[in-house]
Write an enzyme that holds these catalytic residues in place. Structure first.
Site, PDB file in Angstrom:
ATOM      1  N   HIS A   1       0.209  27.281  31.776  1.00 19.27           N
ATOM      2  CA  HIS A   1      -0.088  26.417  32.924  1.00 19.27           C
ATOM      3  C   HIS A   1      -0.416  27.334  34.098  1.00 19.27           C
ATOM      4  O   HIS A   1       0.114  28.448  34.183  1.00 19.27           O
ATOM      5  CB  HIS A   1       1.186  25.606  33.202  1.00 19.27           C
ATOM      6  CG  HIS A   1       1.060  24.557  34.264  1.00 19.27           C
ATOM      7  ND1 HIS A   1       1.073  24.852  35.599  1.00 19.27           N
ATOM      8  CD2 HIS A   1       0.955  23.209  34.180  1.00 19.27           C
ATOM      9  CE1 HIS A   1       0.989  23.726  36.304  1.00 19.27           C
ATOM     10  NE2 HIS A   1       0.907  22.709  35.462  1.00 19.27           N
TER      11      HIS A   1
ATOM     12  N   ASP B   1       8.614  29.921  31.233  1.00 19.72           N
ATOM     13  CA  ASP B   1       8.277  28.693  31.947  1.00 19.72           C
ATOM     14  C   ASP B   1       8.798  27.527  31.098  1.00 19.72           C
ATOM     15  O   ASP B   1       8.214  27.177  30.081  1.00 19.72           O
ATOM     16  CB  ASP B   1       6.746  28.633  32.102  1.00 19.72           C
ATOM     17  CG  ASP B   1       6.250  27.271  32.548  1.00 19.72           C
ATOM     18  OD1 ASP B   1       7.082  26.352  32.730  1.00 19.72           O
ATOM     19  OD2 ASP B   1       5.023  27.122  32.703  1.00 19.72           O
TER      20      ASP B   1
ATOM     21  N   GLN C   1       8.107  22.148  30.532  1.00 19.86           N
ATOM     22  CA  GLN C   1       7.968  21.069  29.550  1.00 19.86           C
ATOM     23  C   GLN C   1       9.156  20.987  28.606  1.00 19.86           C
ATOM     24  O   GLN C   1       9.493  19.920  28.106  1.00 19.86           O
ATOM     25  CB  GLN C   1       6.690  21.264  28.721  1.00 19.86           C
ATOM     26  CG  GLN C   1       5.406  21.024  29.483  1.00 19.86           C
ATOM     27  CD  GLN C   1       5.300  19.605  30.024  1.00 19.86           C
ATOM     28  OE1 GLN C   1       5.852  18.653  29.473  1.00 19.86           O
ATOM     29  NE2 GLN C   1       4.598  19.459  31.124  1.00 19.86           N
TER      30      GLN C   1
ATOM     31  N   LYS D   1      10.693  16.456  35.551  1.00 17.08           N
ATOM     32  CA  LYS D   1      10.180  16.218  34.197  1.00 17.08           C
ATOM     33  C   LYS D   1      11.310  15.885  33.229  1.00 17.08           C
ATOM     34  O   LYS D   1      11.096  15.716  32.040  1.00 17.08           O
ATOM     35  CB  LYS D   1       9.421  17.452  33.699  1.00 17.08           C
ATOM     36  CG  LYS D   1       8.125  17.719  34.489  1.00 17.08           C
ATOM     37  CD  LYS D   1       7.342  18.820  33.851  1.00 17.08           C
ATOM     38  CE  LYS D   1       6.315  19.434  34.766  1.00 17.08           C
ATOM     39  NZ  LYS D   1       5.076  18.664  34.885  1.00 17.08           N
TER      40      LYS D   1
ATOM     41  N   CYS E   1      -4.157  21.727  34.349  1.00 20.96           N
ATOM     42  CA  CYS E   1      -3.740  22.996  34.978  1.00 20.96           C
ATOM     43  C   CYS E   1      -3.693  24.103  33.936  1.00 20.96           C
ATOM     44  O   CYS E   1      -2.783  24.952  33.953  1.00 20.96           O
ATOM     45  CB  CYS E   1      -2.396  22.869  35.686  1.00 20.96           C
ATOM     46  SG  CYS E   1      -2.388  21.685  37.001  1.00 20.96           S
TER      47      CYS E   1
HETATM   48  C1  LIG Z   1       4.055  24.114  31.342  1.00 24.87           C
HETATM   49  C2  LIG Z   1       4.180  23.832  32.814  1.00 24.87           C
HETATM   50  N1  LIG Z   1       4.517  24.819  33.639  1.00 24.87           N
HETATM   51  C3  LIG Z   1       4.675  24.633  34.952  1.00 24.87           C
HETATM   52  C4  LIG Z   1       4.482  23.403  35.518  1.00 24.87           C
HETATM   53  C5  LIG Z   1       4.662  23.231  36.985  1.00 24.87           C
HETATM   54  O1  LIG Z   1       5.754  22.406  37.264  1.00 24.87           O
HETATM   55  P1  LIG Z   1       6.031  21.888  38.734  1.00 24.87           P
HETATM   56  O2  LIG Z   1       4.757  21.253  39.199  1.00 24.87           O
HETATM   57  O3  LIG Z   1       7.147  20.917  38.566  1.00 24.87           O
HETATM   58  O4  LIG Z   1       6.408  23.075  39.549  1.00 24.87           O
HETATM   59  C6  LIG Z   1       4.095  22.335  34.707  1.00 24.87           C
HETATM   60  C7  LIG Z   1       3.814  21.007  35.288  1.00 24.87           C
HETATM   61  O5  LIG Z   1       3.110  20.206  34.736  1.00 24.87           O
HETATM   62  C8  LIG Z   1       3.961  22.557  33.314  1.00 24.87           C
HETATM   63  O6  LIG Z   1       3.601  21.575  32.486  1.00 24.87           O
END
Ligand SMILES: Cc1ncc(COP(=O)(O)O)c(C=O)c1O
Length: 401
Positions: free
Chosen positions: A120, A197, A200, A223, A358
């Site tokens: 992402h 990260d 998810q 999430k 993203c």
């Molecule tokens: C795999 C992954 N990483 C990072 C993020 C970023 O999360 P946040 O927008 O809650 O900071 C997301 C959000 O969709 C995601 O799916």
């Protein structure tokens, strides 16, 4: 209200869904919130509201105790110690803090940061910027032919120049879950640090920092049935001691003189200024809810629904599926832009994300500009997937595909 073919016992816990005809298939973007979390937020502002770690009166002390209790709950949930849990705004902030507060100190020109093509943007752009600042190089791990993380490619790319490995735990497009313990062992064999990260994964699989042995792990409350604006950054205690705060201000200091300041120990040295106290308490309640439902039950629903969806969508000619796993299925209807498909689905009360998710380098790798993604949670059932398949058939007819 729509007749539901399958009774879902959890839907009633989520007021936005229980009282509407909406078919929410975008939990990977943000999950819906159960009533208990909504009540916790209201209750905090109605009966407990005070700033934490400052007030000496009873209301303030009680708010501080609740906030720290929430931290302990998070620590229990991820099997870590409470002083290794930092509250953040979310995954993005956590990853940026690691890049700027930790990795910048570690990286020199010529060093390598190993990431995957599935990341992402939150786990990619901060590394691009840090690579530019330090003279380090970004190196990518690609996918196997069946669109899974390529562990063999990972082992080829990992070398003595690798200083940081930054990977997703669960992909937000393909839904696959990586073996973090194995990746940590390989990473540590080269003396590098593993940053994960977990945005998810947090609501879809068991989190166990002691077993994973990763160095940092970031995730978001929103999430995993919690409020927006609260997240968690886990770091190993000895690394948090080295890591620099990225924000400075109130309550993160021991002493401030005219020319310098001395910081508190982690986690408070990272929590400058007024924190999202209600959010942290709400996240604690979301964790209680997750535990009550049971991660094993969630995993079962995820796998069941993504498999059911794969079978249903495969029955429709002209659908290309890219990934289906752990509650996520990404696909396109050939010849129709995914944004158009999403607008038509919306007319049938179906909420699905369409776009690059993203993850633009992944879209380029897949040679598509964008795709649709249905993502499931415990409030979904077969009838939601049936509704999606029926709507897609109508859209296909409309476009003459
Ligand atoms: C795999 C992954 N990483 C990072 C993020 C970023 O999360 P946040 O927008 O809650 O900071 C997301 C959000 O969709 C995601 O799916």
């Amino acid at each position: 209200m729509r007749e539901r073919s399958v009774k879902n016992n959890y839907k009633a816990d989520f007021p936005l869904l229980a009282n509407s005809d909406l078919i929410y298939l975008d939990s990977a973007a943000t999950s819906q919130k159960p009533q208990c979390v909504i009540d916790a937020l209201t209750n905090y502002y109605q009966t407990q509201n005070a700033n934490v770690h400052r007030a000496l009166y009873g209301l303030g002390e009680a708010a501080t105790a609740e906030y720290e209790q929430a931290r302990k709950k998070v620590a229990g949930f991820i099997n870590s110690e409470a002083d290794e849990v930092i509250f953040t705004k979310g995954t993005t902030q956590g990853l940026n803090w690691i890049a700027n507060g930790f990795a910048e100190q570690v990286l020199k020109p010529g060093d390598e940061i190993l990431i995957s093509i599935e990341e992402h943007h939150s786990n990619l752009v901060p590394w691009q910027i840090i690579a530019q600042k330090t003279g380090a190089k970004l190196v990518y791990v690609y996918l196997t032919a069946d669109l899974n993380f390529d562990y063999a490619d990972f082992e080829v790319k990992l070398n003595s120049k690798t200083k940081i490995v930054a990977l997703h735990h669960m992909s937000n497009v393909l839904g696959n879950i990586l073996d973090i313990s194995k990746l940590a062992e390989l990473t540590h064999n080269f003396g590098a640090y593993l940053v994960v990260d977990g945005a998810q994964a947090a609501a879809h699989t068991v989190l166990d920092m002691k077993k994973f042995d990763c160095d940092f792990y970031a995730f978001s409350g929103h999430k995993m049935f919690g409020p927006m604006g609260i997240g968690v950054l886990f770091g190993k205690r000895e690394l948090l001691a080295k890591m620099q705060p990225v924000e400075y201000g109130g309550e993160m200091i021991n002493e401030v003189s005219e020319q310098s300041a001395d910081f508190k120990a982690a986690p408070l040295k990272f929590e400058a200024g007024t924190q999202n106290v209600a959010g942290a308490i709400g996240l604690g309640v979301a964790i209680d809810y997750l535990k009550q439902v049971g991660i094993t039950n969630i995993e079962k629903v995820d796998l069941d629904l993504s498999k059911y969806a794969k079978n249903k969508l495969e029955e429709i000619d002209g659908i290309t599926i890219y990934g289906h796993n752990h509650g996520i299925i990404s696909f396109n209807l050939d010849g129709v832009h995914p944004h158009d498909v999403a607008s038509f689905l919306d007319a049938d009360d179906l909420c699905l994300r369409a776009g690059h998710h993203c993850a633009e380098p992944l879209m380029n790798y897949l040679k598509i500009p964008a795709c649709l993604r249905a993502s499931f949670s415990i409030y979904n059932d077969y009838s939601d997937v049936d509704a999606l398949a029926n709507s897609l058939k109508k859209i296909k007819e409309f476009f003459g595909k």
